[in-house]
Scaffold this active site. Sequence first.
Site, mmCIF file in Angstrom:
data_model
loop_
_atom_site.group_PDB
_atom_site.id
_atom_site.type_symbol
_atom_site.label_atom_id
_atom_site.label_comp_id
_atom_site.label_asym_id
_atom_site.label_seq_id
_atom_site.Cartn_x
_atom_site.Cartn_y
_atom_site.Cartn_z
ATOM 1 N N TYR A 48 -1.987 -1.391 10.566
ATOM 2 C CA TYR A 48 -2.028 -1.553 9.108
ATOM 3 C C TYR A 48 -0.743 -1.039 8.459
ATOM 4 O O TYR A 48 -0.130 -1.731 7.637
ATOM 5 C CB TYR A 48 -3.244 -0.810 8.539
ATOM 6 C CG TYR A 48 -3.403 -0.980 7.046
ATOM 7 C CD1 TYR A 48 -3.845 -2.188 6.515
ATOM 8 C CD2 TYR A 48 -3.115 0.056 6.165
ATOM 9 C CE1 TYR A 48 -4.003 -2.353 5.146
ATOM 10 C CE2 TYR A 48 -3.274 -0.101 4.793
ATOM 11 C CZ TYR A 48 -3.713 -1.311 4.293
ATOM 12 O OH TYR A 48 -3.851 -1.477 2.937
ATOM 13 N N SER A 64 0.851 -1.186 0.000
ATOM 14 C CA SER A 64 0.000 0.000 0.000
ATOM 15 C C SER A 64 0.886 1.235 0.000
ATOM 16 O O SER A 64 2.062 1.167 0.381
ATOM 17 C CB SER A 64 -0.886 0.008 1.257
ATOM 18 O OG SER A 64 -1.541 1.248 1.430
#
Length: 276
Positions: A155, A142
Amino acid sequence: MARRFEGKSVFITGASSGIGAAMAKQFAGEGARVALAARRTDALTEVVASISADGGTAIALTCDVNDKESVRSAVDAAIATFGGLDVAIANAGFGVSGAFENLTVDDFRRQFDTNVFGVLHTVYACLPHLEKSKGRLALVSSVMGRVGMPASAPYCASKFAVCGIAECLYFDLAAKGISVTCINPGLVESNIRRTDNAGVFKEHRKDPAPSFLVMPADKAARAIVSAIYRRKFEAVITGHGKVIAVIARHFPRTFRVILKFATRNRIEEVEKRKRG
């Protein structure tokens, strides 16, 4: 026009929705035979039916990336069906969010089980077959694997780890003829922002991301498949993701000031959304 993956076999985790499903359809459109792996069998079956209706070849494999034997069985089934493996994509993942003081070590552990160890289970299961084909390996991280974000410590930490693994594998697998592509999406159409901290999809939950920034999954899939085909190491997906990555890399202090101002209410918003 020649189809770039004609006759090749592809294995994708997290392929029941979002980027994973879109990549499966894109690869099938490029002539690949695609093995779709995920926990939700019903959703996988729908994606396979869509690919078949368009003349593609795909199979659904129920798989939990947290269980290495489940992953190995899914890969073995793909090999038994297609006879080999040319592309493997470790895409499965979800996001744990919240104010750091309200999270626990167990939240981090649950996040890493899927986003990091699930990736490793996939890599190890696919590696012997990719070595035979001198194939392509892609890890989906990401933009938040390159920059930190408030209320996202588990995350971000997991995606930073995936970027680090990809960087190392780029060198470790080069001698075997296996290319490594680290995929860093920004905001792309998916269910990840509608999934809770336990990894459960909440159908009623509205996507909190600004709609004008969210890239359609099929457009993102086209860019990802092209990057994998070209054996490109890193692919930052979405225009805003590319801007963030460039500013954060070259002007880190400026980026932190901007981000701190732009996200000053994010922790409260995330905590409120979790209660909703």
